[in-house]
Design an enzyme around this catalytic site. Structure first.
Site, PDB file in Angstrom:
ATOM      1  N   HIS A 175       0.617  -3.869   5.256  1.00  0.00           N
ATOM      2  CA  HIS A 175      -0.783  -3.443   5.305  1.00  0.00           C
ATOM      3  C   HIS A 175      -1.154  -2.512   4.151  1.00  0.00           C
ATOM      4  O   HIS A 175      -2.335  -2.260   3.924  1.00  0.00           O
ATOM      5  CB  HIS A 175      -1.123  -2.808   6.656  1.00  0.00           C
ATOM      6  CG  HIS A 175      -0.631  -1.409   6.858  1.00  0.00           C
ATOM      7  ND1 HIS A 175       0.451  -1.112   7.647  1.00  0.00           N
ATOM      8  CD2 HIS A 175      -1.075  -0.232   6.379  1.00  0.00           C
ATOM      9  CE1 HIS A 175       0.639   0.200   7.648  1.00  0.00           C
ATOM     10  NE2 HIS A 175      -0.277   0.761   6.882  1.00  0.00           N
ATOM     11  N   ASP A 212       5.085  -6.344   9.367  1.00  0.00           N
ATOM     12  CA  ASP A 212       4.425  -5.361   8.503  1.00  0.00           C
ATOM     13  C   ASP A 212       5.365  -4.853   7.411  1.00  0.00           C
ATOM     14  O   ASP A 212       5.351  -3.676   7.061  1.00  0.00           O
ATOM     15  CB  ASP A 212       3.877  -4.188   9.317  1.00  0.00           C
ATOM     16  CG  ASP A 212       2.816  -3.404   8.550  1.00  0.00           C
ATOM     17  OD1 ASP A 212       2.212  -3.973   7.625  1.00  0.00           O
ATOM     18  OD2 ASP A 212       2.612  -2.220   8.860  1.00  0.00           O
ATOM     19  N   SER A 245       2.562   5.601   5.225  1.00  0.00           N
ATOM     20  CA  SER A 245       2.855   4.202   5.542  1.00  0.00           C
ATOM     21  C   SER A 245       3.732   3.584   4.460  1.00  0.00           C
ATOM     22  O   SER A 245       3.428   3.669   3.278  1.00  0.00           O
ATOM     23  CB  SER A 245       1.562   3.398   5.658  1.00  0.00           C
ATOM     24  OG  SER A 245       0.848   3.758   6.803  1.00  0.00           O
TER      25      SER A 245
END
Length: 529
Positions: A163, A193, A266
């Site tokens: 993402h 992911d 992230s």
């Protein structure tokens, strides 16, 4: 009786011999403890004064003993070793967040209704964006994203989140020493992911090793990343849980950590105390968008499997048996006569899939793959998905109460499963009210009498909102195909199957229900009497 200070001078002489029990040695020891507390609180020793009763040899002895106590070991040595492998990942995404003319879309980079879109809508920032993806005005225009990652080889291969780089036109990475490189996306896997990128024009880069071990709950963890674009930052915590399902998909197996992880972390690594990557930080639980001590990391074992395929062919292929599965609850286990609520219940085998060709049917329970026990539906999905297409496997199956072994060759999981046309919930014009089954709280009609409901089973035309059926998710338009393993075509068939279950002293009856384009089993309690 009232509480008041005690006047020692007013005590009788009979008490004084007891007072002598406090020997000089005991009093000196007590004084030394008080002195030690005073030094700890104020950070200095009392100066010479009439109160120098505390500045005794006992005081010095306590200080010496405190110095001998082992001090907490910090993480500076580990951080110094691993931090150079961590990178900041910056992406430009043109027209990624463009709205359509209806204005119904929002700024989420994920497909509407997808698991990641639902997760970040619930747990992301105020705008529903994933951590690190922000900076664009609402509407059309370029978007800049800020995330983290880490090198896994000296020639520039690095891991980050899907993402973070999904749809990126340009990717730049900045190393710990401030150097900036252009990177290209080698491959991404939305289901886990995970993304693999590679910087250009660099060599002999510091890199991190993915751990071979499985983290234990309570283990220390260090999260290193680039929160809020501030540069490399380190936070510490422990592993709070493992095997977490956050609703992202059938392969969810996240590590939960309490190390503060914020926007921009992230794709960054979560290190163990050996300096190895135990997981890749991917999501946080946060009503406000900031850390509240609940973060999720992709396990290193999953990352290894994914990046090996991404490096080799740029995509991930997963094994597939072609079944809709669901957990075996205690009610379902009781209805099927199982001793334990374990395994994966086959709600419906897909036509022409490997399982259907091998003879697996609705209502079968898959309990093991190649001799390895399957605890639940998610574990079956992860186990099969970790095997390459074409692999020969043996499945232990409970079929109508009997154990059997089924052999089949895995197919390849389609990139996107085609949804069945939702004809069952189409126009229901012309339907009759149906027949009540009061102990269930359902009103039923033969499916062939209700437009769009199909030819098999009985359709639910009404649900009592306070009934057991409503509690278990029944809604108008659902089609009951089977009750207790037998096909039904009218309300009488349903009643008969329920009465038979009641006669057999069962607490619940298992129904196979079609809702929309998928099927599921529901254990519904049967009223006695």
């Amino acid at each position: 009786m009232t509480d008041r200070p005690i006047d020692l001078s007013s005590l009788s002489s009979s008490w004084k011999p007891r007072r002598s029990m406090f020997s000089a040695r005991k009093f000196a020891l007590m004084a030394s403890v008080v002195a030690g507390l005073g030094a700890s609180i104020y950070g200095f020793s009392p100066s010479l004064s009439p109160a120098d009763i505390f500045t005794s040899s006992a005081h010095a002895q306590v200080n010496n003993e405190v110095r001998k106590v082992a001090q907490p070991v910090g993480f500076a040595d580990i951080v110094e070793r691993v931090k150079p492998s961590v990178i900041s990942v910056k992406v430009n995404i043109n027209e990624k967040l463009a709205k359509d003319d209806s204005g119904n879309n929002d700024d989420s980079p994920f497909q509407p209704g997808s698991p990641m879109e639902r997760f970040f809508r619930r747990f992301g920032g105020p705008d529903g964006l994933p951590p690190g993806l922000r900076g664009a005005p609402r509407g059309r225009g370029a978007v800049t994203g800020q995330g983290s990652g880490f090198f896994i080889s000296p020639d520039g291969y690095a891991v980050t989140n899907n993402h973070v780089v999904d749809g990126a036109d340009k990717v730049e990475v900045t190393t710990d020493d401030g150097k900036t490189y252009t990177a290209k996306v080698i491959g991404t896997d939305a289901r886990t992911d995970v993304a693999l990128i590679k910087v250009e024009g660099a060599s002999n880069l510091p890199f991190a090793k993915l751990s071979d071990g499985k983290p234990r709950i309570g283990d220390w963890v260090l999260a290193v990343g680039n929160p809020f674009g501030l540069g490399g930052t380190v936070t510490a915590g422990i592993v709070s849980a493992s095997g977490r399902d956050i609703g992202n998909g059938p392969y969810d197996d996240f590590i939960q950590i309490d190390a503060p992880v914020n926007k921009g972390n992230s794709g960054g690594p979560a290190f163990n105390t050996e300096g190895e990557v135990m997981g890749v930080n991917t999501a946080i639980y946060s009503p406000s968008g900031g850390s509240v001590g609940i973060a999720f990391a992709i396990p290193a074992s999953t990352v290894k499997n994914v990046i090996a395929q991404l490096k080799d062919k740029g995509s991930v292929s997963r094994g597939w048996i072609g079944v809709q599965i669901q957990p075996v609850t205690a009610d379902i286990a009781e209805s099927l006569g199982l001793k334990k609520a374990e395994g994966a219940l086959v709600a419906e085998p897909q036509a022409n899939g490997p399982a259907a060709k091998a003879g697996i049917e609705s209502g079968d329970v898959i309990t093991a793959v190649n001799g390895e026990t399957v605890k639940d539906a998610r574990e079956l999905a992860r186990t099969i998905g970790a095997l390459p297409p074409g692999t020969a496997v043996k499945l232990n199956v409970i079929h109508k109460g009997q154990d059997k072994v089924v052999s089949l060759n895995l197919g390849q999981l389609p990139n996107s499963l085609e949804a069945k046309a939702d004809t069952e919930n189409g126009d229901k014009g012309g339907a009759t009210r149906g027949t009540d089954v009061p102990k269930l709280g359902l009103t039923l009609a033969p499916a062939n009498t209700v437009a769009g409901a199909g030819k098999e089973g009985v359709v639910v035309t009404e649900v009592d909102p306070k009934s057991p059926a409503a509690e278990r998710g029944f809604k108008e338009g659902d089609v009951i195909l089977e009750v207790a393993g037998k096909s039904v075509s009218n309300a009488g068939d349903v009643r008969e199957a329920i009465n038979a279950a009641r006669t057999d002293n069962k607490n619940s009856v298992l129904m196979r229900v079609r809702s929309g384009g998928s099927s599921r089993f529901v254990a519904v309690p049967v009223a006695k009497g």
